[in-house]
Design an enzyme around this catalytic site. Structure first.
Site, PDB file in Angstrom:
ATOM      1  N   PRO A 146       0.818  -1.224   0.000  1.00  0.00           N
ATOM      2  CA  PRO A 146       0.000   0.000   0.000  1.00  0.00           C
ATOM      3  C   PRO A 146       0.847   1.267   0.000  1.00  0.00           C
ATOM      4  O   PRO A 146       0.335   2.349  -0.293  1.00  0.00           O
ATOM      5  CB  PRO A 146      -0.831  -0.125   1.289  1.00  0.00           C
ATOM      6  CG  PRO A 146      -0.127  -1.128   2.124  1.00  0.00           C
ATOM      7  CD  PRO A 146       0.556  -2.062   1.174  1.00  0.00           C
ATOM      8  N   GLU A 150       3.817  -7.098   8.435  1.00  0.00           N
ATOM      9  CA  GLU A 150       4.078  -5.667   8.242  1.00  0.00           C
ATOM     10  C   GLU A 150       4.869  -5.395   6.967  1.00  0.00           C
ATOM     11  O   GLU A 150       5.228  -4.247   6.691  1.00  0.00           O
ATOM     12  CB  GLU A 150       4.836  -5.106   9.450  1.00  0.00           C
ATOM     13  CG  GLU A 150       4.049  -5.138  10.749  1.00  0.00           C
ATOM     14  CD  GLU A 150       2.766  -4.341  10.666  1.00  0.00           C
ATOM     15  OE1 GLU A 150       2.819  -3.165  10.265  1.00  0.00           O
ATOM     16  OE2 GLU A 150       1.699  -4.901  10.998  1.00  0.00           O
ATOM     17  N   ARG A 152      -3.809  -9.958 -19.790  1.00  0.00           N
ATOM     18  CA  ARG A 152      -4.800  -9.762 -20.841  1.00  0.00           C
ATOM     19  C   ARG A 152      -4.295  -8.841 -21.948  1.00  0.00           C
ATOM     20  O   ARG A 152      -4.904  -8.768 -23.023  1.00  0.00           O
ATOM     21  CB  ARG A 152      -6.115  -9.225 -20.262  1.00  0.00           C
ATOM     22  CG  ARG A 152      -6.010  -7.826 -19.686  1.00  0.00           C
ATOM     23  CD  ARG A 152      -7.275  -7.397 -18.953  1.00  0.00           C
ATOM     24  NE  ARG A 152      -8.405  -7.287 -19.854  1.00  0.00           N
ATOM     25  CZ  ARG A 152      -8.686  -6.193 -20.555  1.00  0.00           C
ATOM     26  NH1 ARG A 152      -7.892  -5.140 -20.493  1.00  0.00           N
ATOM     27  NH2 ARG A 152      -9.743  -6.148 -21.336  1.00  0.00           N
ATOM     28  N   ASP A 158     -10.645   0.145 -23.447  1.00  0.00           N
ATOM     29  CA  ASP A 158     -10.748  -0.018 -22.003  1.00  0.00           C
ATOM     30  C   ASP A 158     -10.735   1.325 -21.292  1.00  0.00           C
ATOM     31  O   ASP A 158     -10.159   2.307 -21.776  1.00  0.00           O
ATOM     32  CB  ASP A 158      -9.559  -0.826 -21.468  1.00  0.00           C
ATOM     33  CG  ASP A 158      -9.682  -2.312 -21.755  1.00  0.00           C
ATOM     34  OD1 ASP A 158     -10.805  -2.766 -22.010  1.00  0.00           O
ATOM     35  OD2 ASP A 158      -8.656  -3.005 -21.719  1.00  0.00           O
TER      36      ASP A 158
END
Length: 324
Positions: free
Chosen positions: A151, A178, A220, A235
């Protein structure tokens, strides 16, 4: 493309055997190898984590085990395609090729014809498909681009997916707890490309889900994976006309369902009007759902009709004109 994935939960990756990614593996477009990180530990408990320096909650994944795992996988990739490729690598759990169709949590896995290997709790190994960039030649000494989902990384976007789809070899390191000791990224970042990437502003239990997301987004885009080569062009977020835009609504038969009609323009057969409608709907949806994306649209890419529509939506693209 070769993909190596290192995790303490290899069974997480059984979805890679289905749908478009599964078909790409069957055709040899993708050579996916999943490795159990604990196979590079040396204690009876197969420990991969320890308490953090400086104190605080949680545990941190140890650099030694990650270093051994990455080194062994890189050595295997460089050796792949040589006569010794199917021989045991000294000091490494990468050895030969398991039997095709070995079970994963009780279910048969067909694996990739490039490896003949299932997704199992131990490293998936074997030789890449013929024609792979690892089948000898100067590319055999190449190193992978390492991807670490976290993150705290930079956002993973469609543009980055397209960039990674051009790489011949990716190695995904799935952190837990962590995270991975930061020295691992520093060590390998000094001699190869290491990207710390985030799939969103939230925290997961581990990197496995993020890797599944990234592998599907990247896979993809490989030639031959999508049935229609133009699908990726339209897209959401695709570079070009769809950059910073969300795809608009889509419809199929029947023309009327529970009183809801398909927009008349889509039934007209007029390709110019249909393209204009789709562009308008993409702008409307982006302004409504992701105004920060709409604000980042390059004004030079907007035509007169785009500007008129944005004025009707009371939305300004680009910086405010201070002179006004």
């Amino acid at each position: 493309m070769r993909l190596d994935i290192v995790s303490i939960f290899p069974e997480y990756f059984s979805p890679l055997d289905v749908s478009l990614i599964g078909k790409a593996r069957e055709r040899g477009t993708l050579d996916v190898r999943v490795h159990q990180l604990r196979d590079w530990t040396h204690d009876v408990h197969k420990t991969v984590d320890d308490t953090p320096y400086g104190g605080g909650p949680g545990m941190v994944m140890k650099p030694e085990v990650w270093g051994e795992a990455i080194d062994a996988i890189i050595a295997d990739g460089r050796a792949a395609g040589s006569p010794a490729a199917d021989s045991p690598i000294t000091g490494s759990p990468i050895t030969g090729s398991p039997a095709t169709g070995s079970p994963i949590t009780g279910s048969p896995i067909t694996g990739s014809p490039a490896t003949g290997s299932p997704i199992t709790g131990s490293p998936i190994t074997g030789s890449p498909a013929t024609g792979s960039p690892f089948a000898g030649g100067p590319e055999a000494s190449a190193t992978p681009r390492i991807i670490v989902p976290t993150p705290s990384g930079r956002p993973f976007t469609q543009e980055i997916a397209q960039e990674l789809a051009a790489e011949p070899w990716l190695l995904f390191a799935c952190g837990r707890y962590e995270g991975i000791d930061s020295r691992v990224m520093r060590e390998y970042g000094a001699r190869m490309r290491v990207d710390e990437l985030s799939i969103g502003d939230y925290v997961l239990a581990g990197g496995e889900v993020a890797v599944l997301v990234m592998v599907e987004a990247i896979g993809r885009l490989l030639p031959g994976v999508l049935g229609n080569v133009h699908s990726a062009v339209d897209d959401s977020f695709a570079p070009g006309a769809m950059r910073n835009l969300l795809e608009g609504p889509v419809y199929t038969k029947p023309p009327v369902w529970r009183g809801h009609e398909v927009p008349e323009v889509l039934l007209s057969g007029h390709h110019g009007k249909i393209a204009r409608w789709r562009r308008d709907e993409a702008l409307r949806r982006t302004v409504a759902n992701r105004p920060e994306l709409a604000a980042a649209i390059d004004p030079e890419t907007l035509d007169k009709h785009d500007r008129k529509l944005l004025d009707e939506l009371a939305f300004r693209v680009g910086p405010e004109d201070m002179a006004n």
